[in-house]
Write a protein that holds these residues in place. Structure first.
Motif, PDB file in Angstrom:
ATOM      1  N   LEU A   1       0.810  -1.226   0.000  1.00 50.79           N
ATOM      2  CA  LEU A   1       0.000   0.000   0.000  1.00 50.79           C
ATOM      3  C   LEU A   1       0.844   1.277   0.000  1.00 50.79           C
ATOM      4  CD1 LEU A   1      -2.939  -0.857   2.424  1.00 50.79           C
ATOM      5  CD2 LEU A   1      -3.045  -0.465  -0.026  1.00 50.79           C
ATOM      6  N   THR A   2       2.173   1.130   0.231  1.00 50.49           N
ATOM      7  CA  THR A   2       3.013   2.319   0.416  1.00 50.49           C
ATOM      8  C   THR A   2       2.750   3.404  -0.624  1.00 50.49           C
ATOM      9  OG1 THR A   2       4.697   0.823   1.200  1.00 50.49           O
ATOM     10  CG2 THR A   2       5.371   3.081   0.812  1.00 50.49           C
ATOM     11  N   VAL A   3       2.893   3.045  -1.913  1.00 50.40           N
ATOM     12  CA  VAL A   3       2.783   4.064  -2.959  1.00 50.40           C
ATOM     13  C   VAL A   3       1.398   4.706  -2.953  1.00 50.40           C
ATOM     14  CG1 VAL A   3       2.746   4.417  -5.445  1.00 50.40           C
ATOM     15  CG2 VAL A   3       4.555   3.058  -4.421  1.00 50.40           C
ATOM     16  N   SER A   4       0.360   3.870  -2.853  1.00 47.71           N
ATOM     17  CA  SER A   4      -0.999   4.417  -2.878  1.00 47.71           C
ATOM     18  C   SER A   4      -1.214   5.398  -1.738  1.00 47.71           C
ATOM     19  CB  SER A   4      -2.024   3.290  -2.779  1.00 47.71           C
ATOM     20  OG  SER A   4      -1.687   2.248  -3.653  1.00 47.71           O
ATOM     21  N   LEU A   5      -0.777   5.006  -0.537  1.00 48.59           N
ATOM     22  CA  LEU A   5      -0.992   5.870   0.616  1.00 48.59           C
ATOM     23  C   LEU A   5      -0.170   7.156   0.501  1.00 48.59           C
ATOM     24  CD1 LEU A   5      -1.117   3.319   3.589  1.00 48.59           C
ATOM     25  CD2 LEU A   5      -2.989   4.439   2.410  1.00 48.59           C
ATOM     26  N   GLU A   6       1.085   7.030   0.024  1.00 52.07           N
ATOM     27  CA  GLU A   6       1.929   8.216  -0.099  1.00 52.07           C
ATOM     28  C   GLU A   6       1.377   9.200  -1.131  1.00 52.07           C
ATOM     29  OE1 GLU A   6       4.541   9.267   1.732  1.00 52.07           O
ATOM     30  OE2 GLU A   6       3.999   7.567   2.981  1.00 52.07           O
ATOM     31  N   PHE A   7       0.633   8.662  -2.138  1.00 55.43           N
ATOM     32  CA  PHE A   7       0.043   9.545  -3.135  1.00 55.43           C
ATOM     33  C   PHE A   7      -1.233  10.194  -2.613  1.00 55.43           C
ATOM     34  CE2 PHE A   7       2.850   7.876  -6.347  1.00 55.43           C
ATOM     35  CZ  PHE A   7       2.940   8.942  -7.231  1.00 55.43           C
ATOM     36  N   LEU A   8      -1.960   9.467  -1.787  1.00 58.80           N
ATOM     37  CA  LEU A   8      -3.251   9.984  -1.324  1.00 58.80           C
ATOM     38  C   LEU A   8      -3.077  10.976  -0.177  1.00 58.80           C
ATOM     39  CD1 LEU A   8      -5.511   6.820  -1.425  1.00 58.80           C
ATOM     40  CD2 LEU A   8      -5.713   8.879  -2.816  1.00 58.80           C
ATOM     41  N   ARG A   9      -2.047  10.750   0.632  1.00 61.07           N
ATOM     42  CA  ARG A   9      -1.913  11.541   1.849  1.00 61.07           C
ATOM     43  C   ARG A   9      -1.764  13.036   1.597  1.00 61.07           C
ATOM     44  NH1 ARG A   9       1.858  11.265   6.718  1.00 61.07           N
ATOM     45  NH2 ARG A   9       3.453  10.550   5.321  1.00 61.07           N
TER      46      ARG A   9
ATOM     47  N   LEU B   1     -19.272  16.163   7.324  1.00 65.64           N
ATOM     48  CA  LEU B   1     -18.928  14.922   8.026  1.00 65.64           C
ATOM     49  C   LEU B   1     -17.879  14.129   7.246  1.00 65.64           C
ATOM     50  CD1 LEU B   1     -20.053  13.539  10.596  1.00 65.64           C
ATOM     51  CD2 LEU B   1     -21.415  12.103   9.090  1.00 65.64           C
ATOM     52  N   VAL B   2     -18.090  14.012   5.938  1.00 64.40           N
ATOM     53  CA  VAL B   2     -17.181  13.229   5.094  1.00 64.40           C
ATOM     54  C   VAL B   2     -15.775  13.826   5.130  1.00 64.40           C
ATOM     55  CG1 VAL B   2     -16.668  12.631   2.714  1.00 64.40           C
ATOM     56  CG2 VAL B   2     -18.972  12.349   3.588  1.00 64.40           C
ATOM     57  N   ILE B   3     -15.707  15.158   5.030  1.00 58.90           N
ATOM     58  CA  ILE B   3     -14.388  15.794   4.983  1.00 58.90           C
ATOM     59  C   ILE B   3     -13.673  15.682   6.334  1.00 58.90           C
ATOM     60  CG2 ILE B   3     -13.195  17.977   4.593  1.00 58.90           C
ATOM     61  CD1 ILE B   3     -15.510  18.576   2.633  1.00 58.90           C
ATOM     62  N   VAL B   4     -14.441  15.868   7.413  1.00 52.49           N
ATOM     63  CA  VAL B   4     -13.840  15.706   8.741  1.00 52.49           C
ATOM     64  C   VAL B   4     -13.344  14.267   8.907  1.00 52.49           C
ATOM     65  CG1 VAL B   4     -14.283  15.739  11.223  1.00 52.49           C
ATOM     66  CG2 VAL B   4     -15.205  17.537   9.779  1.00 52.49           C
ATOM     67  N   ALA B   5     -14.156  13.307   8.443  1.00 46.15           N
ATOM     68  CA  ALA B   5     -13.764  11.899   8.560  1.00 46.15           C
ATOM     69  C   ALA B   5     -12.461  11.643   7.811  1.00 46.15           C
ATOM     70  CB  ALA B   5     -14.869  10.992   8.025  1.00 46.15           C
ATOM     71  N   LYS B   6     -12.352  12.218   6.613  1.00 46.82           N
ATOM     72  CA  LYS B   6     -11.123  12.047   5.829  1.00 46.82           C
ATOM     73  C   LYS B   6      -9.934  12.640   6.597  1.00 46.82           C
ATOM     74  CE  LYS B   6      -7.868  13.247   2.778  1.00 46.82           C
ATOM     75  NZ  LYS B   6      -6.764  14.160   3.097  1.00 46.82           N
ATOM     76  N   GLY B   7     -10.158  13.805   7.228  1.00 48.20           N
ATOM     77  CA  GLY B   7      -9.079  14.442   7.960  1.00 48.20           C
ATOM     78  C   GLY B   7      -8.654  13.639   9.180  1.00 48.20           C
ATOM     79  N   CYS B   8      -9.629  12.996   9.868  1.00 43.80           N
ATOM     80  CA  CYS B   8      -9.308  12.224  11.077  1.00 43.80           C
ATOM     81  C   CYS B   8      -8.693  10.878  10.743  1.00 43.80           C
ATOM     82  CB  CYS B   8     -10.568  11.997  11.917  1.00 43.80           C
ATOM     83  SG  CYS B   8     -11.262  13.507  12.572  1.00 43.80           S
ATOM     84  N   PHE B   9      -8.958  10.404   9.533  1.00 42.49           N
ATOM     85  CA  PHE B   9      -8.501   9.084   9.118  1.00 42.49           C
ATOM     86  C   PHE B   9      -6.972   8.972   9.198  1.00 42.49           C
ATOM     87  CE2 PHE B   9      -6.976   6.544   5.479  1.00 42.49           C
ATOM     88  CZ  PHE B   9      -7.513   5.317   5.802  1.00 42.49           C
ATOM     89  N   TRP B  10      -6.261   9.972   8.676  1.00 39.22           N
ATOM     90  CA  TRP B  10      -4.803   9.854   8.556  1.00 39.22           C
ATOM     91  C   TRP B  10      -4.059   9.808   9.876  1.00 39.22           C
ATOM     92  CZ3 TRP B  10      -2.914   7.930   4.389  1.00 39.22           C
ATOM     93  CH2 TRP B  10      -3.620   8.061   3.194  1.00 39.22           C
ATOM     94  N   PRO B  11      -4.313  10.791  10.788  1.00 38.50           N
ATOM     95  CA  PRO B  11      -3.552  10.699  12.051  1.00 38.50           C
ATOM     96  C   PRO B  11      -3.785   9.382  12.782  1.00 38.50           C
ATOM     97  CG  PRO B  11      -5.071  12.587  12.088  1.00 38.50           C
ATOM     98  CD  PRO B  11      -5.138  12.008  10.731  1.00 38.50           C
ATOM     99  N   ILE B  12      -5.037   8.889  12.759  1.00 36.74           N
ATOM    100  CA  ILE B  12      -5.319   7.636  13.462  1.00 36.74           C
ATOM    101  C   ILE B  12      -4.608   6.474  12.768  1.00 36.74           C
ATOM    102  CG2 ILE B  12      -7.132   6.031  14.150  1.00 36.74           C
ATOM    103  CD1 ILE B  12      -8.065   8.246  15.556  1.00 36.74           C
TER     104      ILE B  12
END
Lengths: 259, 249
Positions: free
Chosen positions: B86-94, B117-128
């Motif tokens: 998943l490395t490349v995919s995640l590094e591109f999406l982040r 809600l969707v945008i906040v969820a996307k924002g909270c997804f990465w740090p967690i």
């Protein structure tokens, strides 16, 4: 050490990882082709790509991209300079730190975009306004990193300064600032991310020409291909600028033993 | 105490400036009138309505994005090949900023609760996601050996060994994500969505009420600060120093 950590192993995994990303994009194309999600909401990557190519050919998209990147960099450079300068002023004196520190800590967690209404009030819907928004929102990491870098000087280094009879300015220039450089560079990376975010927010709010504004307009006119093309471009700005900073970090911090 | 001197002096100076030169206009307000506006907004329920929208979106987004981030973080933390794949995919999406998704969410959901809600969820997804992965990586190898010795199945292994061991750092991730979520919620409200605290500030600005604008900003500061302070208190209370171990790595 297993074979996964060897060089060829790494390259193989990178290729596999790239293939997986390609598979994801293919899956996106498939979903779009089969119309599992309405094409109004989700255009295939081919249509987004076409939109980007058409945009670049007409020169319109390139111009907007340039404007956005310019704003981002101006705001970032401005806030980095301001942050380091202000941080030096406050950080070089323990007294100033104790007076200003708590106020700064209180303001820092405020959402940076909350500065936008103030900026609009004072400067109207203009480029100056966006720059103020970016500068004030982005300054915090650099400012706090500089102050922290000054506060965390090893006592021995301060003693060396005393022994060498360095003046206050010399101490700042020769000991404190170099000591703070790794912190400052790390904060500038964070700053660039914030700067991009605030550039986008600023363009959306003030209706200034740029990618941020154009994706909002594309969404309002249900022009999904251009919208997705714009969002991908913004992602690329973030990715490329981060990679460039990575390279800069490695070059500038070669002297540091750890890492 | 020294920390209070600067803001107090600055406020008093501004107030004197306002009274002597009369800087109050469509653009600026004196500290006293700002406090008055903030107080009125609290009494007439403006603050309560706006804050409940912003906070409920933040918590909802945190729940959705956090759960997804936790699951994916567990997966890539526990199964190394998936992480590498998943490395490349995640590094591109982040690097795609959450705010860039505002128009997409706007297109799909229109204005309102869901798009925020969707945008906040996307924002909270990465740090967690990142903290979960780091927390799993940070588990002492001996615990892994213990789980192998006890012949625990994958579910029991996650539930009895990994989660308890990773919990302190997961909470740090949760705290960071909550801060990010609140910031994003306010940003979305300022940029487009006509609800909540962010919109209240924009609305005050657009109706030439600088006193109310600064008053609502004050409330955003107070609410955001208490929110963070509460989570920090909970973290110290629940985990003490355990949360600090490797939290900055």
């Amino acid at each position: 050490m297993n074979k996964n950590t060897t060089r060829t192993g790494k390259i193989l995994w990178l290729l596999a990882s790239l293939a997986f990303a390609a598979a994801l994009i293919a899956g996106w194309q498939l979903i779009a082709n089969m119309r599992l999600i309405s094409p109004v909401f989700l255009p295939g990557p081919d249509r987004a790509f076409d939109a980007a190519v058409t945009g670049f050919e007409s020169g319109e998209l390139g111009g907007k991209l340039l404007l956005t990147v310019e704003r981002m960099i101006y705001g970032w450079v401005l806030s980095s300079i301001l942050g380091v300068a202000l941080g030096t002023l406050i950080g070089s004196s323990a007294l100033a730190r104790s007076y200003f520190g708590p106020t700064l800590e209180f303001i820092r967690p405020l959402p940076a975009s909350a500065i936008a209404p103030i900026a609009i009030t004072l400067f109207g819907l203009s480029n100056a306004s966006v720059l103020v928004l970016i500068a004030f929102g982005t300054i915090w990491p650099m400012l706090l990193a500089t102050i922290h870098g000054f506060a965390a000087i090893h006592p021995r280094l301060t003693e060396v300064g005393h022994v060498l009879k360095l003046s206050r300015l010399e101490t700042i220039w020769k000991i404190a600032l170099p000591n703070a450089v790794p912190d400052i560079l790390a904060s500038m990376r964070l700053g660039l991310t914030i700067s991009l975010i605030l550039t986008i927010v600023g363009e959306m709010l003030m209706g200034l020409e740029g990618i941020g504004n154009s994706i909002l307009l594309a969404a309002r006119s249900f022009d999904a291909p251009n919208l997705y093309a714009g969002v991908i471009l913004i992602g690329l700005i973030g990715l490329v600028s981060n990679l460039l900073l990575d390279m800069m970090d490695r070059r500038l911090l070669r002297w540091r033993p750890s890492r | 105490m020294k920390g209070l001197v600067f803001p107090l002096v600055a406020l008093v100076a501004l107030q004197i400036l306002a009274m002597v030169w009369g800087i109050e206009s469509d653009n600026l307000a004196s500290p006293v009138s700002v406090l008055q506006a903030a107080w009125t907004a609290a009494l007439d329920g403006t603050v309560l309505t706006a804050a409940s929208h912003t906070l409920s979106t933040t918590l909802g987004g945190l729940a959705i994005g956090g759960t997804l981030g936790l699951l994916l973080g567990l997966l890539i933390g526990l199964v190394q090949p998936i992480d590498r794949l998943l490395t490349v995919s995640l590094e591109f999406l982040r690097p795609v900023p959450s705010v860039a998704l505002i128009p997409i969410a706007l297109l799909i959901f229109g204005l309102g609760y869901r798009m925020e809600l969707v945008i906040v969820a996307k924002g909270c997804f990465w740090p967690i996601l990142i903290m979960t992965r780091a927390a799993i990586r940070g588990i002492h190898p001996r615990l892994m050996e213990v789980s192998r010795m006890l012949k625990l199945g994958p579910v029991a292994r996650i539930w009895k060994i990994f989660l308890p061991a990773a919990l302190p750092r997961l909470f740090v991730g949760l705290r960071l994500a909550a801060g990010v979520g609140l910031t994003i919620a306010v940003t979305v409200e300022i940029a487009t969505n006509p609800y909540g605290l962010g919109y209240a500030v924009m609305f005050a600005q657009q109706s030439f009420r600088p006193d109310l604008m600064f008053g609502m900003l004050l409330w955003i500061g107070i609410i955001g600060w208490s929110f963070n302070a509460f989570l920090l208190f909970a973290q110290n209370r629940l985990f003490g120093r355990a949360a600090l171990v490797g939290a900055r790595s």
